[in-house]
Design a protein around this motif. Sequence first.
Motif, mmCIF file in Angstrom:
data_model
loop_
_atom_site.group_PDB
_atom_site.id
_atom_site.type_symbol
_atom_site.label_atom_id
_atom_site.label_comp_id
_atom_site.label_asym_id
_atom_site.label_seq_id
_atom_site.Cartn_x
_atom_site.Cartn_y
_atom_site.Cartn_z
ATOM 1 N N ILE A 1 0.856 -1.184 0.000
ATOM 2 C CA ILE A 1 0.000 0.000 0.000
ATOM 3 C C ILE A 1 0.890 1.231 0.000
ATOM 4 C CG2 ILE A 1 -1.826 1.267 1.191
ATOM 5 C CD1 ILE A 1 -2.531 -1.347 2.645
ATOM 6 N N ILE B 1 0.617 5.375 0.102
ATOM 7 C CA ILE B 1 -0.170 6.605 0.237
ATOM 8 C C ILE B 1 0.772 7.767 -0.054
ATOM 9 C CG2 ILE B 1 -1.585 8.012 1.775
ATOM 10 C CD1 ILE B 1 -2.006 5.459 3.471
ATOM 11 N N THR C 1 -7.541 8.082 7.805
ATOM 12 C CA THR C 1 -6.612 7.418 6.876
ATOM 13 C C THR C 1 -7.123 6.039 6.506
ATOM 14 O OG1 THR C 1 -4.764 8.630 7.880
ATOM 15 C CG2 THR C 1 -4.224 6.676 6.579
ATOM 16 N N ILE D 1 -8.259 4.512 2.784
ATOM 17 C CA ILE D 1 -7.709 3.298 2.169
ATOM 18 C C ILE D 1 -8.831 2.386 1.678
ATOM 19 C CG2 ILE D 1 -6.368 1.196 2.594
ATOM 20 C CD1 ILE D 1 -4.681 2.811 4.591
ATOM 21 N N CYS D 2 -9.904 2.269 2.472
ATOM 22 C CA CYS D 2 -10.976 1.353 2.071
ATOM 23 C C CYS D 2 -11.983 2.000 1.133
ATOM 24 C CB CYS D 2 -11.672 0.765 3.290
ATOM 25 S SG CYS D 2 -12.752 1.900 4.176
ATOM 26 N N LEU E 1 -3.366 6.967 -4.019
ATOM 27 C CA LEU E 1 -3.363 5.720 -3.264
ATOM 28 C C LEU E 1 -3.108 4.569 -4.222
ATOM 29 C CD1 LEU E 1 -3.908 4.118 -0.626
ATOM 30 C CD2 LEU E 1 -6.329 4.095 -1.268
ATOM 31 N N PHE F 1 -2.402 0.343 -4.612
ATOM 32 C CA PHE F 1 -2.352 -1.027 -4.124
ATOM 33 C C PHE F 1 -1.432 -1.789 -5.070
ATOM 34 C CE2 PHE F 1 -6.859 -1.170 -2.025
ATOM 35 C CZ PHE F 1 -6.449 -0.224 -1.115
ATOM 36 N N THR G 1 -7.048 5.356 -6.352
ATOM 37 C CA THR G 1 -7.448 6.621 -5.732
ATOM 38 C C THR G 1 -8.921 6.932 -5.957
ATOM 39 O OG1 THR G 1 -5.207 7.432 -6.159
ATOM 40 C CG2 THR G 1 -6.854 9.064 -5.503
ATOM 41 N N SER H 1 -15.213 1.675 -3.097
ATOM 42 C CA SER H 1 -14.763 0.686 -2.116
ATOM 43 C C SER H 1 -15.044 -0.739 -2.591
ATOM 44 C CB SER H 1 -15.440 0.941 -0.768
ATOM 45 O OG SER H 1 -16.850 0.947 -0.910
ATOM 46 N N ARG I 1 -12.142 -2.297 -4.620
ATOM 47 C CA ARG I 1 -10.780 -2.280 -4.068
ATOM 48 C C ARG I 1 -10.353 -3.617 -3.480
ATOM 49 N NH1 ARG I 1 -9.678 3.723 -1.436
ATOM 50 N NH2 ARG I 1 -10.592 4.909 -3.167
ATOM 51 N N VAL J 1 -10.991 -5.024 -0.469
ATOM 52 C CA VAL J 1 -10.498 -4.774 0.881
ATOM 53 C C VAL J 1 -11.478 -5.378 1.889
ATOM 54 C CG1 VAL J 1 -10.043 -2.972 2.590
ATOM 55 C CG2 VAL J 1 -9.240 -2.689 0.253
ATOM 56 N N LEU K 1 -8.306 -4.366 6.878
ATOM 57 C CA LEU K 1 -8.313 -3.136 7.655
ATOM 58 C C LEU K 1 -9.077 -3.370 8.948
ATOM 59 C CD1 LEU K 1 -9.133 -0.601 4.775
ATOM 60 C CD2 LEU K 1 -6.881 -1.314 5.611
#
Length: 352
Positions: free
Chosen positions: A3, A5, A44, A48-49, A59, A61, A67, A71, A74, A76, A155
């Motif tokens: 990851i 950022i 934060t 991410i999620c 962002l 992966f 970015t 969700s 992604r 996640v 997460l």
Amino acid sequence: MRISIENFTKTFGDTTVIKDMSLEIKSGEMMALLGPSGCGKSTTLFAICGIHRMNGGRLMFGERDVTTLSSQKRNVGVVFQNYALYPHMNVFDNIAFPLKVRKDSRAEIERQVEEIAGLVHIGELLKRKPAQLSGGQQQRVALARALVRKPDILLLDEPLANLDAKLRLEMRSEIRRIQLATGITAVLVTHDQVEAMSMCDRIAIMDKGKIVQLSAPRDMYENPASDFVAGFLGNPPIAFLDGTVQGETLRLANSEFTLPVPSSIRLPDNGAPMRFGIRPEFFQPGNDLKVTGKISFVETQGREELYDVTLENGAVLRSIQSQGGGFQMGQQVTWGIAQDRILAFGPDGNRL
């Protein structure tokens, strides 16, 4: 899955809560975002999620720019503080829900649910409803549901906050075991430094929307970059002695008493404010740099006892010792500081 950022900025209305923050999380590691309430750690995680849209930055992966992805795209897995289980569904259906949404076959769903239930040790609970489960069991179900779809990233948002002390200890080791067994990249948001130190490969301590130090737990504990970091890590917490530089000594505030500054510490100008940080394990009866005070608090912690010792200027040092010392409240003692383990901080709070 790595990851990355890059220059992350997040605003809510006219308020900027995070500005130009960058962080790289290695593939397969467990990273803690640690800090006080309002420091930006959950913001934060939600960026991410995909729950929060980034107002600036990028962002990644692995090599994929996510970015602007929703969700859902992604891949996640997220475990929230309140578990968010469906109360009308049994454990099997709660875990299977992401697979049903994905329209996997019934046989494949059964296989994957049984596999992940075995991994998190809830195979015998699949027919129960969430209301029939303990907090720790509900947490395992939430973890299984997050992992069953084989996400690239896991997460964890304050996942142990609602558990009692014994369950927190158990689930700390269980979550870490599962993360290592799956090899998944994981991010843990917590304000509990014990969780961060015991579960994670590295810790990013945040304050006011910034990362103030990024290190492995042991290195951060032994080499804090500032008095803020030193005060955030350690249980019992570090004690501070404030004073001013007088020659090669620290003259304690509101006192004539001075302590020599260890030769390894870069001295500020004479008369400048400075503070010593002394951890409880380094304030002991047998250590060399003696100070006298009165025991103002005693706490028995099973195998150990914690003492607060109030000095004549009102400053308090802490000492944690093996049980059986026989010291009493109100007793005057002369104990020693391990001079080579003193942490010194300058007027700006940064480590000297």
